[in-house]
Design a protein around this motif. Structure first.
Motif, PDB file in Angstrom:
ATOM      1  N   VAL A 131      26.884  -0.379  49.926  1.00 34.03           N
ATOM      2  CA  VAL A 131      27.095  -1.718  49.185  1.00 34.03           C
ATOM      3  C   VAL A 131      26.618  -1.284  47.792  1.00 34.03           C
ATOM      4  O   VAL A 131      27.412  -1.553  46.766  1.00 34.03           O
ATOM      5  CB  VAL A 131      26.551  -2.894  49.719  1.00 34.03           C
ATOM      6  CG1 VAL A 131      26.410  -3.735  48.566  1.00 34.03           C
ATOM      7  CG2 VAL A 131      27.221  -3.217  51.043  1.00 34.03           C
ATOM      8  N   VAL A 132      25.558  -1.012  47.584  1.00 29.74           N
ATOM      9  CA  VAL A 132      24.836  -0.571  46.306  1.00 29.74           C
ATOM     10  C   VAL A 132      25.659   0.639  45.747  1.00 29.74           C
ATOM     11  O   VAL A 132      25.961   0.440  44.280  1.00 29.74           O
ATOM     12  CB  VAL A 132      23.387   0.020  46.394  1.00 29.74           C
ATOM     13  CG1 VAL A 132      22.792   0.400  45.116  1.00 29.74           C
ATOM     14  CG2 VAL A 132      22.599  -1.327  47.111  1.00 29.74           C
ATOM     15  N   ASP A 133      26.151   1.614  46.499  1.00 28.21           N
ATOM     16  CA  ASP A 133      26.862   2.631  45.760  1.00 28.21           C
ATOM     17  C   ASP A 133      28.238   2.158  45.175  1.00 28.21           C
ATOM     18  O   ASP A 133      28.597   2.414  43.927  1.00 28.21           O
ATOM     19  CB  ASP A 133      27.115   3.719  47.021  1.00 28.21           C
ATOM     20  CG  ASP A 133      27.802   4.911  46.486  1.00 28.21           C
ATOM     21  OD1 ASP A 133      26.990   5.720  45.628  1.00 28.21           O
ATOM     22  OD2 ASP A 133      28.649   5.454  46.870  1.00 28.21           O
ATOM     23  N   VAL A 134      28.824   1.471  46.147  1.00 35.52           N
ATOM     24  CA  VAL A 134      30.224   0.847  45.457  1.00 35.52           C
ATOM     25  C   VAL A 134      30.087   0.078  44.526  1.00 35.52           C
ATOM     26  O   VAL A 134      30.837   0.203  43.485  1.00 35.52           O
ATOM     27  CB  VAL A 134      31.001   0.047  46.815  1.00 35.52           C
ATOM     28  CG1 VAL A 134      32.069  -0.775  46.061  1.00 35.52           C
ATOM     29  CG2 VAL A 134      31.270   1.267  47.788  1.00 35.52           C
ATOM     30  N   ALA A 135      29.210  -0.936  44.330  1.00 39.76           N
ATOM     31  CA  ALA A 135      28.688  -1.850  43.159  1.00 39.76           C
ATOM     32  C   ALA A 135      28.459  -1.051  42.039  1.00 39.76           C
ATOM     33  O   ALA A 135      28.965  -1.265  40.920  1.00 39.76           O
ATOM     34  CB  ALA A 135      27.555  -2.915  43.641  1.00 39.76           C
ATOM     35  N   SER A 136      27.797   0.107  42.127  1.00 40.92           N
ATOM     36  CA  SER A 136      27.329   1.067  41.128  1.00 40.92           C
ATOM     37  C   SER A 136      28.726   1.618  40.312  1.00 40.92           C
ATOM     38  O   SER A 136      28.756   1.766  39.277  1.00 40.92           O
ATOM     39  CB  SER A 136      26.373   2.017  41.379  1.00 40.92           C
ATOM     40  OG  SER A 136      25.906   2.995  40.532  1.00 40.92           O
ATOM     41  N   ARG A 137      29.355   2.038  41.298  1.00 42.91           N
ATOM     42  CA  ARG A 137      30.603   2.803  40.826  1.00 42.91           C
ATOM     43  C   ARG A 137      31.521   2.053  40.034  1.00 42.91           C
ATOM     44  O   ARG A 137      32.276   2.332  39.187  1.00 42.91           O
ATOM     45  CB  ARG A 137      31.167   3.595  42.055  1.00 42.91           C
ATOM     46  CG  ARG A 137      30.605   4.817  42.751  1.00 42.91           C
ATOM     47  CD  ARG A 137      31.199   5.378  43.933  1.00 42.91           C
ATOM     48  NE  ARG A 137      30.642   6.155  44.719  1.00 42.91           N
ATOM     49  CZ  ARG A 137      30.858   7.213  45.328  1.00 42.91           C
ATOM     50  NH1 ARG A 137      32.117   7.657  45.067  1.00 42.91           N
ATOM     51  NH2 ARG A 137      29.924   7.738  46.090  1.00 42.91           N
ATOM     52  N   ALA A 138      31.637   0.728  40.628  1.00 41.07           N
ATOM     53  CA  ALA A 138      32.615  -0.518  39.902  1.00 41.07           C
ATOM     54  C   ALA A 138      32.069  -0.411  38.602  1.00 41.07           C
ATOM     55  O   ALA A 138      32.982  -0.753  37.666  1.00 41.07           O
ATOM     56  CB  ALA A 138      32.838  -1.378  40.804  1.00 41.07           C
ATOM     57  N   ALA A 139      31.010  -0.852  38.462  1.00 40.35           N
ATOM     58  CA  ALA A 139      30.250  -0.816  37.128  1.00 40.35           C
ATOM     59  C   ALA A 139      30.468   0.206  36.235  1.00 40.35           C
ATOM     60  O   ALA A 139      31.132   0.114  35.025  1.00 40.35           O
ATOM     61  CB  ALA A 139      28.826  -1.146  37.178  1.00 40.35           C
ATOM     62  N   PHE A 140      30.509   1.623  36.719  1.00 37.96           N
ATOM     63  CA  PHE A 140      30.489   2.843  35.965  1.00 37.96           C
ATOM     64  C   PHE A 140      32.217   2.795  35.462  1.00 37.96           C
ATOM     65  O   PHE A 140      32.293   3.019  34.378  1.00 37.96           O
ATOM     66  CB  PHE A 140      30.233   3.886  36.742  1.00 37.96           C
ATOM     67  CG  PHE A 140      30.450   5.286  36.084  1.00 37.96           C
ATOM     68  CD1 PHE A 140      29.494   5.861  35.443  1.00 37.96           C
ATOM     69  CD2 PHE A 140      31.743   5.838  36.062  1.00 37.96           C
ATOM     70  CE1 PHE A 140      29.721   7.011  34.602  1.00 37.96           C
ATOM     71  CE2 PHE A 140      32.035   7.047  35.398  1.00 37.96           C
ATOM     72  CZ  PHE A 140      30.855   7.834  34.778  1.00 37.96           C
TER      73      PHE A 140
END
Length: 244
Positions: A131-140
């Motif tokens: 979850v944290v990884d996907v959220a971080s990638r979306a922000a990037f």
């Protein structure tokens, strides 16, 4: 929702179109006036032609830039919209899942012990990491798209300023009613003023173009983000339960 990014872009597009239309209209008006009085201007016609040719080359360059901007108008708006969608439709809802996957479905599971409990908590941690990884990638990705959109907005705004500046040079110089010598001087001054305005404008546009290319060149970073399967094995969401 565009947080004010679309408005300056649309305003720049409108000003740019109006200004370059005014530039062409005024230039054509000067050409028509000289043509209509060509016998009167015969002694300096070659000089006038040279000045007009110089201006036409610069104006053609300006028109070409404006035409390019207009043709790529819609994709820029799409970049802005997609940038915010990555936040509102991906990062926000996915990040909301973080607390949910960290809590046991049943409060009594907090008292669970043994190998099964350990495996349960391990998989729960894997889910939260995903979850944290996907959220971080979306922000990037959102930030990367916005950088490209911002570079385009800057380019259009600066192009609009250049077109308005060139138009202003025509508005302060008039040839109608002037003497033959006066018209030669007026066109000479106008050609210099237009040339300087375009040179300064193009210089700034080149800088913005380099800024845009620097952002686009970082596409490797996007590939790296998508290609990193550390938290998403096989590029898929990690399974918590497997069927036997």
């Amino acid at each position: 929702m565009d947080y004010g990014f679309v408005e300056p872009f649309e305003t720049g597009m409108r000003q740019m179109g109006e200004a370059v239309g005014g530039v062409c209209e005024n230039f054509n008006g000067v050409v028509r006036y000289i043509y209509d009085h060509r016998f009167q201007f015969a002694p300096v016609l070659l000089v006038l032609k040279k000045q007009l040719d110089t201006m036409k080359k610069g104006i053609d360059q300006l028109v070409g830039l404006v035409k390019y901007a207009v043709e790529h108008h819609v994709p820029v708006l799409s970049l802005i919209v997609q940038s915010f969608r990555w936040i509102t439709q991906v990062q926000t809802p996915v990040s909301d899942m973080s607390s949910k996957v960290s809590e046991p479905a049943n409060p009594d599971l907090a008292y669970w012990d043994g190998a099964g409990a350990g495996e349960y908590r391990r998989r729960m941690g894997v889910q939260k990491d995903a979850v944290v990884d996907v959220a971080s990638r979306a922000a990037f990705i959102s930030e990367w798209l916005m950088k490209i959109a911002t570079a385009n907005v800057k380019f259009v705004v600066e192009l609009a300023k250049t077109a308005v500046d060139v138009l202003s040079k025509f508005l302060v110089v008039t040839v109608k009613g002037a003497t033959v010598v006066g018209i030669a001087f007026a066109l000479d001054n106008l050609a210099d003023a237009v040339g300087e305005a375009l040179a300064e404008g193009v210089k700034l546009l080149v800088g913005l173009g380099e800024e845009f290319m620097a952002v686009v060149a970082n596409i490797r970073d996007i590939v790296g983000q998508v290609g990193d399967h550390n938290k998403l094995p096989g590029g898929k969401w990690p399974q918590a339960v497997y069927e036997r």
